[in-house]
Design an enzyme around this catalytic site. Structure first.
Site, PDB file in Angstrom:
ATOM      1  N   ARG A  40       1.295  -5.036   5.909  1.00 39.64           N
ATOM      2  CA  ARG A  40       0.897  -3.873   5.369  1.00 39.64           C
ATOM      3  C   ARG A  40       1.763  -2.649   5.333  1.00 39.64           C
ATOM      4  O   ARG A  40       2.095  -2.190   6.687  1.00 39.64           O
ATOM      5  CB  ARG A  40      -0.507  -3.768   5.819  1.00 39.64           C
ATOM      6  N   ASP A  55       0.824  -1.337   0.038  1.00 38.51           N
ATOM      7  CA  ASP A  55       0.028  -0.139  -0.066  1.00 38.51           C
ATOM      8  C   ASP A  55       0.917   1.205   0.044  1.00 38.51           C
ATOM      9  O   ASP A  55       1.879   1.190   0.589  1.00 38.51           O
ATOM     10  CB  ASP A  55      -0.756   0.008   1.355  1.00 38.51           C
ATOM     11  N   ASN A  60      -9.608  -2.632  -7.152  1.00 38.17           N
ATOM     12  CA  ASN A  60      -9.147  -1.562  -8.042  1.00 38.17           C
ATOM     13  C   ASN A  60      -9.390  -1.402  -9.527  1.00 38.17           C
ATOM     14  O   ASN A  60      -9.076  -0.233 -10.134  1.00 38.17           O
ATOM     15  CB  ASN A  60      -7.673  -2.169  -8.232  1.00 38.17           C
ATOM     16  N   THR A  87      -6.568  -5.647   7.105  1.00 38.71           N
ATOM     17  CA  THR A  87      -5.978  -6.502   6.189  1.00 38.71           C
ATOM     18  C   THR A  87      -6.621  -6.750   4.763  1.00 38.71           C
ATOM     19  O   THR A  87      -6.237  -7.580   3.971  1.00 38.71           O
ATOM     20  CB  THR A  87      -6.011  -8.057   6.821  1.00 38.71           C
TER      21      THR A  87
END
EC number: 2.5.1.89
Length: 308
Positions: free
Chosen positions: A202, A32, A80, A209
């Protein structure tokens, strides 16, 4: 000052490496922060994704160095697809480039890395599917390190698809409801991960998550490490800290199992106590020395009573 900072980081990395006594088998990463990194640099999103791809190459090397068997990267989720078309098209071009580059790289073949894609890849553009097929075919014979690239992936969608398949087979009479077990579900998940996830990492500061590998995370058994650097800024020291988090979680888990087994040994009788003793023998080394000595004293006393 920059040189001094590099030396300090290098020394800290070596210290962390010396402290590690074991590594997870399967690490899953939520990459990320690529877009936020790009905005911070004054660039467009595609440059952030390209910078992130360089970090991915480094992480693959760190996995090889530390003996990790499997790495899964959350590269493109089903959500996405809702991003701007021009951004996704640039990302798809980058994926094609990097998949083919990885598949041809000497370091990938020298390290015997197997590349696989997981997710609803049929939803991806044809050029991406062709690049996936190329990378999978070029590395199909390797088993030293498995690299899973999650593309068009969604954990809920994966579980829902498996549930639908099972329901359909039960309705047809091909499967009995009483025969459904863990393997029944696993056989219907996306082909890809070969083992449960030990550690989820992450980057980017968010502490969630995000629907990533819910089945393979094995409930709440996987350790989770959240860190603030954006993915292009992720360093080896962050990677080693993540592994240390896994080690601490594993150590805590072993202690908990040993203490539960000890409580059962003290409280139960009959066949249950034998099961508890087996667990205790397996995990008692995780306990502090004082607790181990107390267990051994109790065991000796019980043996003497039995002998009498």
């Amino acid at each position: 000052m920059e040189r001094l900072g590099q030396l300090a980081r290098g020394a800290y990395e070596r210290l962390l490496e010396l402290e590690l006594s074991g590594t997870p088998s399967h690490v899953a990463v939520i990459q990320d922060g690529n877009r936020r990194y790009a905005r911070q640099q004054g660039d467009d999103a595609s440059e952030g994704h390209r910078a992130g791809a360089e970090t991915t190459e480094q992480v693959l090397e760190w996995c090889r160095e530390t003996g990790i068997d499997e790495l899964t990267l959350y590269t493109f989720s089903t959500e996405n697809f809702d991003r701007p078309e021009e951004e996704n098209e640039a990302l798809f071009d980058l994926l094609c480039e990097k998949l083919r580059e990885f598949a041809d790289a000497d370091r990938v073949h020298d390290s015997e890395v197997r590349i696989r894609a997981i997710g609803e890849t049929g939803k991806l553009p044809e050029r991406v599917r062709e690049a996936i097929d190329y990378a999978e075919r070029r590395t199909a014979g390797y088993d030293n390190l498995q690299l899973n690239i999650a593309l068009a992936y969604g954990g809920r969608a994966e579980l829902l698809s498996a549930a639908r398949d099972v329901t359909s087979e039960v309705d047809r009479g091909a499967l009995g409801a009483g025969d459904i077990d863990v393997e029944t579900i696993e056989d219907r998940l996306y082909e890809g991960p070969s083992r449960d996830v030990d550690l989820i990492v992450r980057t980017g500061g968010d502490e969630r998550t995000s629907n990533f590998l819910p089945w393979h995370a094995n409930g709440n058994e996987a350790a989770v490490y959240f860190c603030t650097p954006y993915w292009p800024e992720f360093r080896k020291v962050d990677f080693l800290r993540a592994i240390r988090t896994y080690e601490h979680r594993e150590e805590s888990w072993r202690k908990t199992r040993a203490r539960r087994a000890l409580a059962l040994v003290r409280a139960l009788g009959g066949t249950e106590v034998n099961d508890a003793r087996r667990v205790l023998r397996r995990f008692k080394d995780a306990l502090p020395s004082a607790e181990r000595e107390a267990i051994e004293s109790e065991t000796d006393a019980e043996f003497e009573r039995t002998a009498d």
